[in-house]
Design a protein around this motif. Structure first.
Motif, PDB file in Angstrom:
ATOM      1  N   ARG A 449       0.826  -1.204   0.000  1.00 11.53           N
ATOM      2  CA  ARG A 449       0.000   0.000   0.000  1.00 11.53           C
ATOM      3  C   ARG A 449       0.862   1.257   0.000  1.00 11.53           C
ATOM      4  NH1 ARG A 449      -5.123   0.382   0.598  1.00 11.53           N
ATOM      5  NH2 ARG A 449      -5.337  -1.633   1.658  1.00 11.53           N
ATOM      6  N   HIS A 450       1.937   1.247   0.793  1.00 12.89           N
ATOM      7  CA  HIS A 450       2.834   2.404   0.818  1.00 12.89           C
ATOM      8  C   HIS A 450       3.416   2.658  -0.573  1.00 12.89           C
ATOM      9  CE1 HIS A 450       5.961   5.205   2.001  1.00 12.89           C
ATOM     10  NE2 HIS A 450       6.841   4.423   1.412  1.00 12.89           N
ATOM     11  N   GLU A 453       0.667   4.075  -2.883  1.00 14.47           N
ATOM     12  CA  GLU A 453       0.295   5.455  -2.575  1.00 14.47           C
ATOM     13  C   GLU A 453       1.395   6.456  -2.906  1.00 14.47           C
ATOM     14  OE1 GLU A 453      -0.881   5.230   1.500  1.00 14.47           O
ATOM     15  OE2 GLU A 453      -2.883   4.439   1.041  1.00 14.47           O
TER      16      GLU A 453
END
Length: 458
Positions: A449-450, A453
């Motif tokens: 997810r990091h 994003e």
């Protein structure tokens, strides 16, 4: 890469207030992300060192491979599209590209021909934008260079209404294509106009008639719900028009907008999530009533038509995806790799130009290295988001651990009625299937997810 310990424990999972809040949050945004592969392509980065493909593929454990060719050209970019594709109809550009694809195949073939190709798919873009002779060359490359045997491989090709011609269909029939897939999206002219798609209903109907006459074993048709100005009645009108042609397979996609798409998020928000859920449920009910079986949130199919082929087996939870072409992704168990990704015209032109000019295609330098924790998440998602569900034994057999010990949060799906666990099989309920996009997004690791994003899309 190391993964943090799960933030979930039995006490938290058993807390009714927590579960109520969690499921409410999940349902508040059911269309937050379309996770058709894991890890997502926006988690790919420059690899620290170039990885020789000879080593990657010699270690691959899949018994059979899936050959995928990407043709990154189309007639026009639709308003919802953020795929790696370039609006360019020039034959000279297409020819240069196919030449490069063949050079890549020559270099890659020695590393992958030790195992048979069970599947072959050509996607894009619009592969049938190519002239018939160039379209035919793709099969020459697949068979002559990569060793694909059309007698025992399942073959799928994507097309579009404006590129369906007798000459192209003749090539596909001669090359023993088993599945032809066409994006329609809508048969209401104002709706396709709202997504900047240059097609007329008559053009679509003509293409459907030609595909039906060609008698491919599987005709797949794609529709999109949640379009600007679309109503439940107009949505079902498009679905019923498609059903008149008795396709073996139908995919229903909710409309998504992403960075660099022409259609903007506010145009979707006007429709609202409740209306899209109503459209999904209405279409699902109609398809089930017409004899279709649901295989995922998107895929509905009837029993496949007969064929003289004896297909080689290919497990959906295996890897062995051999990608050819700019924009194609390749999946080995431990490494996913591809060319760079872009959406803007400037970015895609630059990436394709680099691909065509390259002399060496024998290494991977851009992608994602999956440690065992990420391999486990991929295995779970590839099973759980489909109707067959996740067999707990299969997970233990591959990884030597219990899936519910590794990921106790999966019990939350059971306790909120989004999944069932029976006879060692974890499966989404009908309600869970409707929210499978949100479930997939929820299950993304913090590391992936990091990366997603922080990705800067060109």
């Amino acid at each position: 890469m190391s993964q943090p310990a799960s933030p979930y424990n039995e006490e938290l999972i058993a807390d009714e207030a927590f579960l109520k809040s969690w499921v409410a949050g999940l349902k508040s945004d059911p269309y937050r992300s379309y996770l058709y592969s894991y890890p997502h392509k926006t988690s790919y980065r420059e690899l620290g060192t170039k990885l020789p493909l000879s080593e990657l593929w010699s270690k691959e454990q899949a018994e059979t491979f899936f050959l995928y060719m990407h043709i990154p050209f189309c007639g026009a970019r639709c308003g919802f599209c953020n795929l790696f594709t370039l609006p360019d109809k020039r034959v000279s550009v297409h020819e240069e590209y196919v030449d490069a694809l063949e050079r890549q195949a020559v270099q890659l073939a020695p590393f992958v021909r030790h195992k048979p190709m069970a599947r072959f798919a050509v996607g894009g873009g619009t592969p049938t934008l190519l002239e018939p002779r160039l379209l035919d060359r793709l099969f020459e490359i697949a068979e002559g260079r990569m060793g694909m045997n059309p007698q025992n491989a399942s073959i799928s090709v994507e097309t579009s209404p404006e590129t369906v011609t007798e000459e192209r269909l003749a090539v596909l029939k001669y090359r023993q294509v088993d599945r032809i897939s066409m994006g329609i999206q809508s048969l209401v002219e104002s709706e396709v106009g709202a997504i900047y798609r240059p097609q007329k209903p008559d053009e679509v109907e003509n293409a459907l008639e030609q595909l039906k006459l060609a008698q491919f074993p599987i005709m797949n048709l794609d529709l999109i719900y949640g379009l600007p100005g679309q109503t439940v009645d107009s949505w079902l009108y498009s679905l019923n028009r498609v059903l008149a042609y008795e396709p073996e397979e139908i995919f229903l996609y909710p409309l998504y907008t992403r960075e660099h798409t022409i259609v903007k998020p506010e145009q979707i928000r006007k429709q609202g999530k409740d209306l899209r859920l109503t459209m999904y449920e209405a279409a699902r009910g109609s398809l089930l009533a017409n004899g279709y079986k649901q295989y995922s949130m998107r895929r509905f199919a009837k029993q496949e038509a007969g064929t003289d082929k004896e297909f080689l087996p290919y497990g959906c939870q295996e890897e062995g995806m051999v990608g050819l072409g700019c924009g194609a992704r390749s999946y080995t168990r431990g490494v996913h790799y591809s060319s760079r990704y872009g959406v803007s015209r400037k970015a895609t032109e630059s990436i394709i130009a680099d691909y065509v000019a390259a002399a060496d295609y024998s290494f991977a330098d851009y992608g994602f290295v999956l440690d065992q924790a990420e391999q486990k998440r991929r295995f779970i998602l590839k099973a759980l988001l489909h109707a067959e569900g996740l067999a707990l034994y299969d997970f233990s057999e591959r990884f030597g651990s219990s899936v519910l010990d590794d990921h106790p949060e999966l019990q939350m799906l059971i306790r909120t009625g989004l999944a069932t666990l029976e006879s060692g099989l974890l499966r989404l309920t009908d309600e869970g299937m409707a929210y499978s996009d949100a479930i997939g997004d929820w299950f993304i690791s913090s590391e992936v997810r990091h990366l997603m994003e922080s990705y800067v899309l060109r």
